[in-house]
Design an enzyme around this catalytic site. Structure first.
Site, PDB file in Angstrom:
ATOM      1  N   VAL A 170       0.874  -1.171   0.000  1.00 37.97           N
ATOM      2  CA  VAL A 170       0.000   0.000   0.000  1.00 37.97           C
ATOM      3  C   VAL A 170       0.912   1.221   0.000  1.00 37.97           C
ATOM      4  O   VAL A 170       1.947   1.224   0.670  1.00 37.97           O
ATOM      5  CB  VAL A 170      -0.903   0.019   1.251  1.00 37.97           C
ATOM      6  CG1 VAL A 170      -1.800   1.253   1.260  1.00 37.97           C
ATOM      7  CG2 VAL A 170      -1.743  -1.258   1.322  1.00 37.97           C
ATOM      8  N   CYS A 171       0.526   2.226  -0.768  1.00 40.16           N
ATOM      9  CA  CYS A 171       1.234   3.511  -0.753  1.00 40.16           C
ATOM     10  C   CYS A 171       2.711   3.288  -1.121  1.00 40.16           C
ATOM     11  O   CYS A 171       3.022   2.492  -2.011  1.00 40.16           O
ATOM     12  CB  CYS A 171       1.041   4.150   0.635  1.00 40.16           C
ATOM     13  SG  CYS A 171       1.387   5.917   0.729  1.00 40.16           S
ATOM     14  N   THR A 172       3.623   3.962  -0.418  1.00 38.32           N
ATOM     15  CA  THR A 172       5.042   3.844  -0.751  1.00 38.32           C
ATOM     16  C   THR A 172       5.650   2.511  -0.319  1.00 38.32           C
ATOM     17  O   THR A 172       6.844   2.296  -0.541  1.00 38.32           O
ATOM     18  CB  THR A 172       5.846   4.989  -0.108  1.00 38.32           C
ATOM     19  OG1 THR A 172       5.639   4.958   1.309  1.00 38.32           O
ATOM     20  CG2 THR A 172       5.403   6.341  -0.658  1.00 38.32           C
ATOM     21  N   GLY A 173       4.853   1.629   0.255  1.00 40.22           N
ATOM     22  CA  GLY A 173       5.315   0.256   0.470  1.00 40.22           C
ATOM     23  C   GLY A 173       5.779  -0.365  -0.843  1.00 40.22           C
ATOM     24  O   GLY A 173       6.633  -1.270  -0.853  1.00 40.22           O
ATOM     25  N   ALA A 176      -2.730   2.168  -4.232  1.00 46.53           N
ATOM     26  CA  ALA A 176      -2.280   3.561  -4.263  1.00 46.53           C
ATOM     27  C   ALA A 176      -2.115   4.070  -2.820  1.00 46.53           C
ATOM     28  O   ALA A 176      -1.925   3.280  -1.890  1.00 46.53           O
ATOM     29  CB  ALA A 176      -3.263   4.398  -5.078  1.00 46.53           C
TER      30      ALA A 176
END
Lengths: 210, 210
Positions: B98-101, B148
């Site tokens: 998720v996200c910048t993961g 995202a």
């Protein structure tokens, strides 16, 4: 500005973490995680959160956030959260709940005759506890803001950011968490989900009285 | 079925707790919270989560969920998460972020030439790390599913529930968390938010290269 995020055994983590993520990054806030004891609290699907302060130690907060639980009647019977709310609500600027956290506000007398919302499956129970129950996703009445089930905490907290810091700050926060929801199904409310799933969910979540 | 929720310092809690709430209540799953050491992990707005297992101790998982962080470059530089992903991804059924993961998946070589999504402000950086970057909210490519920014973890995980357990189970889960989003503003993506807020958010979140 002191934020008090309430913790108790078997709470639903997302109820709390939605508002935490929205409110906790605002300038000048300090996030407190408050529980009955300093011991780590285990949520209803295994997440373990460590409190930073106890109910005895925290006498006030500017914003209080009370999460719900799938086994919300246990927290209601325990009474510790409601007792703390009776102490801190009178001086809080905002007292808020997500999901069945509303039943704990009601147990503290905060929702007597007041418009409020809750998880869709426990609306009848919240009415029995004295609230004027709304089916809206977010309800504000004076200093009390309640959100519907679990994920509604994000909408509740963005509404609160707008009330406190203004629309630009709320929109900036929404953009930061990329809250542009695209649920892959249209089953998030009892009005849109298949009827048999609504019946099953209601039987699991509504508590003993319904 | 073993779920591995990855923890690291200054992670963004909602990235992880969205998927945790959606996946963690499914029948037959065991939720593990895995980190470099057994010490409690402090998230970027103060939440403290206790790991249940360390990277050394956990050799496999059926589903891996990697959250992002507002200071994601620190986790990238640290290397511990990426090193563990290199060990466990080959035998995982699903590897997700998720996200910048997503940047940690990329650092582990998992996104080389693969379609993936990430927080809108770091799309260029993820492309530099080898992914074929999509602007979609959820991207599935084989066993890898990326979401995202932050709140997209809920959509990502509901998509995954549908893939694993079927549409009825996914809809039941959506209904349980009352995921019928009603954002009070329409500012959740760079396409809809005011331009000056997009510029400000990008400068804070995109990292050193942009």
């Amino acid at each position: 500005m002191d934020l008090a995020f309430v913790l108790y055994p078997k709470m639903t983590a997302l109820d709390l973490i939605g508002p935490y993520e929205v409110l906790g990054h605002q300038e000048g806030v300090t996030a407190h995680f408050v529980a009955a004891t300093p011991d780590p609290v285990t949520c209803d699907a295994g997440l373990v959160i460590t409190p930073t302060v106890t109910f005895d130690e925290l006498d006030r907060a500017d914003i209080i956030v009370v999460p719900g639980s799938g086994v919300w009647e246990a927290a209601l019977a325990d009474g510790a959260v409601a007792a703390w709310l009776r102490k801190v609500h009178p001086t809080a600027t905002w007292t808020t709940s997500v999901c069945t956290g509303s039943t704990l506000l009601a147990a503290a007398g905060i929702l007597d005759g007041r418009p409020a919302t809750t998880h869709w499956a426990v609306r009848d129970r919240l009415a029995e506890l004295g609230a004027v129950v709304s089916t809206d996703r977010v309800v504000r009445d004076g200093s009390v803001v309640t959100g519907a089930g679990v994920s509604a905490g994000i909408d509740m907290a963005l509404t609160l950011v707008g009330l406190i810091w203004g629309d630009d700050r709320a929109m900036f926060t929404q953009l930061g968490i990329e809250y542009d929801p695209r649920p892959p199904y249209d089953a998030g409310s009892p009005e849109t989900a298949p009827g048999e799933l609504v019946t099953l969910a209601r039987s699991l979540l509504s508590g003993s009285a319904t």
